[in-house]
Structures are given as structure tokens and as C-alpha cells.
Design an enzyme around this catalytic site. Structure first.
Site, short mmCIF file in Angstrom:
data_model
loop_
_atom_site.label_atom_id
_atom_site.label_comp_id
_atom_site.label_asym_id
_atom_site.label_seq_id
_atom_site.Cartn_x
_atom_site.Cartn_y
_atom_site.Cartn_z
N GLY A 165 3.56 -6.89 30.83
CA GLY A 165 3.70 -7.68 29.61
C GLY A 165 4.36 -6.91 28.48
O GLY A 165 5.23 -7.43 27.78
N CYS A 166 3.98 -5.66 28.32
CA CYS A 166 4.54 -4.84 27.25
C CYS A 166 6.02 -4.55 27.51
O CYS A 166 6.82 -4.48 26.58
CB CYS A 166 3.74 -3.56 27.09
SG CYS A 166 2.04 -3.87 26.57
N THR A 167 6.39 -4.40 28.78
CA THR A 167 7.79 -4.19 29.13
C THR A 167 8.59 -5.43 28.81
O THR A 167 9.68 -5.34 28.21
CB THR A 167 7.93 -3.80 30.61
OG1 THR A 167 7.22 -2.57 30.82
CG2 THR A 167 9.38 -3.65 31.02
N ALA A 212 9.00 -5.59 24.97
CA ALA A 212 9.91 -4.57 24.47
C ALA A 212 11.36 -4.89 24.84
O ALA A 212 12.27 -4.71 24.02
CB ALA A 212 9.51 -3.20 25.02
#
Length: 156
Positions: free
Chosen positions: A46-48, A51
Site C-alpha cells: 500500500g505504501c509503495t 508513494a
């Protein structure tokens, strides 16, 4: 957990190391609009996604006067690996002790897989040129958030 920020609030200042180990101070960015987003951990799915979405939008956001700062509790070395692996173009800052996240209301109780835990609350705060909050979203979804943010800011 600190109080959640709301439109009209003055954003708490901070100085944090980026992925190169250089310090970034929020008040040094006065005169520019700033998007500060908080995410739990570099190199997670999710963070990838989030970003990469911010990086893909950086050129158009910059053209409208926005600087984007992504903040996580990861150490600068991990953030450097994240930037290189994903070819990220946004600034990645390390809040290892979570003090900035706490002050901005982006760390505290949240529900994860049905359990209440302490952790990073995925959040995005937009500041005007004077460092005043113009928009604040908490508990956002990683996927589709940047597109929603762009719509809400009238950039679509």
C-alpha cells in the site's frame, strides 16, 4: 495521540532527516504549498502504491506550487533503498521516534485486521504558503488517495 489537525490550524514545525540524511525543516518551505503525507512503512504494497502515485503526480503538483513530503518511521537508509527501488521523486523523511506523527495526529490508536493497535494513521495534510492547514484527511486508503486529493484541490 496528538490532536488531529483541521483547516485553519497552524502546522507544527519540524526538522527531520531525509533519505540522504540531510535535514528538512518545514518552516524553510514557507512561500510554497506543502502536501505532507504520513505512511506506515516503506516497501510495503500500500505504501509503495501511494508513494508511486505521488511521484507520478509530482510534476503537475509542483507546477501548481506544491512540495510533497512523505513521512514514515523508517530510518533514512531504508528510505534511500525505497526511493532507488521504486524510482521515487518525492522527498522521503524519517520520523523514527514518531514525534512529528504524534504532533500532527497521525500516530495513535487504529484498527488493524479487527484489532485496536497503536500505529501510524495513514494521513495527508495540505498547507498553504503560510504553513496553515487548508485540508486534512485521516485514515485514508493508499489506493486512489492521490487522485482524490488532486480532485479535492481542483487539480483534475
Amino acid at each position: 495521540m496528538g490532536e488531529r489537525l483541521a483547516p485553519g490550524d497552524t502546522a507544527p514545525d519540524f526538522t527531520l532527516p531525509d533519505d540522504t540524511g540531510s535535514d528538512v525543516t518545514l518552516s524553510d518551505l514557507r512561500g510554497r504549498k506543502v502536501i505532507v503525507y504520513f505512511y506506515p512503512a516503506a516497501m510495503t504494497p500500500g505504501c509503495t502504491t501511494q508513494a508511486c502515485d505521488f511521484s507520478e503526480s509530482l510534476e503537475s503538483l509542483s507546477a501548481k506550487g506544491y512540495t510533497v513530503l512523505g513521512i514514515s518511521p523508517d530510518q533514512p537508509a531504508k528510505l534511500a533503498t525505497f526511493r532507488e527501488k521504486e524510482a521515487l521523486t518525492i522527498a522521503l523523511l524519517s520520523d523514527a521516534d514518531r514525534s512529528v506523527m504524534t504532533a500532527w495526529g497521525a500516530f495513535g490508536e487504529k484498527t488493524l485486521y479487527g484489532k485496536t493497535v497503536q500505529g501510524v494513521i495513514r494521513s495527508t495534510v495540505v498547507l498553504d504558503e503560510q504553513g496553515t492547514v487548508s485540508h486534512a484527511w485521516y485514515n485514508v486508503k493508499a489506493t486512489g488517495h492521490v487522485a482524490k486529493l488532486r480532485r479535492d484541490l481542483g487539480l483534475e
